[in-house]
Design an enzyme around this catalytic site. Sequence first.
Site, PDB file in Angstrom:
ATOM      1  N   SER A  96       0.652  -1.266   0.163  1.00  0.00           N
ATOM      2  CA  SER A  96       0.169   0.150   0.063  1.00  0.00           C
ATOM      3  C   SER A  96       0.696   1.533   0.014  1.00  0.00           C
ATOM      4  O   SER A  96       1.354   1.568  -0.896  1.00  0.00           O
ATOM      5  CB  SER A  96      -0.854   0.207   1.064  1.00  0.00           C
ATOM      6  OG  SER A  96      -2.426  -1.205   1.345  1.00  0.00           O
ATOM      7  N   LYS A 135     -13.490   7.934  -6.991  1.00  0.00           N
ATOM      8  CA  LYS A 135     -12.355   9.234  -6.836  1.00  0.00           C
ATOM      9  C   LYS A 135     -11.228   9.423  -5.780  1.00  0.00           C
ATOM     10  O   LYS A 135      -9.748   9.673  -6.732  1.00  0.00           O
ATOM     11  CB  LYS A 135     -13.021   9.574  -5.982  1.00  0.00           C
ATOM     12  CG  LYS A 135     -14.295  10.457  -6.503  1.00  0.00           C
ATOM     13  CD  LYS A 135     -15.342  11.645  -5.987  1.00  0.00           C
ATOM     14  CE  LYS A 135     -14.364  12.929  -4.554  1.00  0.00           C
ATOM     15  NZ  LYS A 135     -15.128  13.350  -3.546  1.00  0.00           N
TER      16      LYS A 135
END
Length: 429
Positions: A96, A135
């Site tokens: 991540s 988004k």
Amino acid sequence: MRRILLYFILLLAIARPLHAQKIISIKLDATINPATADFIHRAIETAQAERATCLLIRLNTPGGLLKSTRVIVGDILESPVPVVVYVSPGGAHAGSAGVFITMAAHIAAMAPGTNIGAAHPVSSQGQMDTIMSAKATNDATAFIKSIAAKRGRNAEWGAQAVRNSVSLTESEALENNVIDLIASSENELLTNIHGKQVTVSTGTVVLNTKSATIKSIDMGWGEKMLNILSDPNVAYILFLLGLYGLIFELYSPGAIFPGIIGGICMILALYTMHTLPVNYAGLALIVFGVILFLLEIKIVSHGLLGIGGVISLLLGSMMLIRTDGTWAVANLSWTVIITAVAVSSLFFLYVIGMGLKAQKAKPAVGLEAMIGEIGLSLSELNPGGTVRMHGEIWKAISRSGLIPEGKKVVVTGFLNFTLQVEPYNEPSA
């Protein structure tokens, strides 16, 4: 004399390149949060102040907060000192947020048996609606592409790591131009990068790492504390403890201890929440739930207020961390939520309820304890006289006229150590 001076200048010119270089080294084996961002920022400043040839970050992270990741990446991209990110030791993972940090480094390296990837952003509770998910994903994709373009790395793979959570082993990462090299040890890494040219914010520099001395720096106690407090679960528990402590102090003014502990916990919780993506609607629901528990104790609602408190506390806990594109490591544990809600419900509905009942109970000692007790008149009460109560002789005044000697009386009040009594009427069968 002039010749000696020339020899001395020549000696300094020769000795300067031979002067041992310094490398600042840090170990980052934690989630990415404000504490780790501060730690890396301080390490870069230390490396610059000590004119180190580079900053070496030994990285092993499952990910963390996107906001903190942006701060770290910004510091690395603007660093006047070359930053080398080394995913190590074997078994380590740059996941991540770690993908962004590794790709932002001037030199990116991995140890054998490590992997990198799975950078898809998710909400802190693991789910986002379609619009929010799109988004967050598009934003993270653009972010990693800009980093890859800056460092000349594989932007397409970076986008895939964000969009599809793909991961690579160290060999695959090297083949796909995600990292610069594989090194089995720190010494091998420093030997292999010796003489490489990198571009920093102040220009192009050549790494001199082959015989450099390594200075390791660790997190300060403040950074370590913030690292612990940056865990949303810790912040959540501290907030509840602070809230309860302040409420207990208001209910029992002068107790002091609950107020002190509650105040400290509340300040720490608010400080921690300042660094986390907190949803204030969730915070308000938690406070409202506690208020409903208190009202349940004071008002007879047949459990409706208590049920409302449980629902409000549960919903507030679920909503506490805002879904703003953080990674899954920054979540609030369901185990902590369920445990906190259950313990809070039991505590308020049982423990405090029993405590308030005890406060309303009839006193066991003193003159107040005499009210309602039955005794025997030792003399005629007209209106004053004496009575026997609990084997003791008391002065008494009749509140309902003459009471003959030897009659049972019941205490209805007292005045200056004189009991006020009335005749006792035996209950009918």
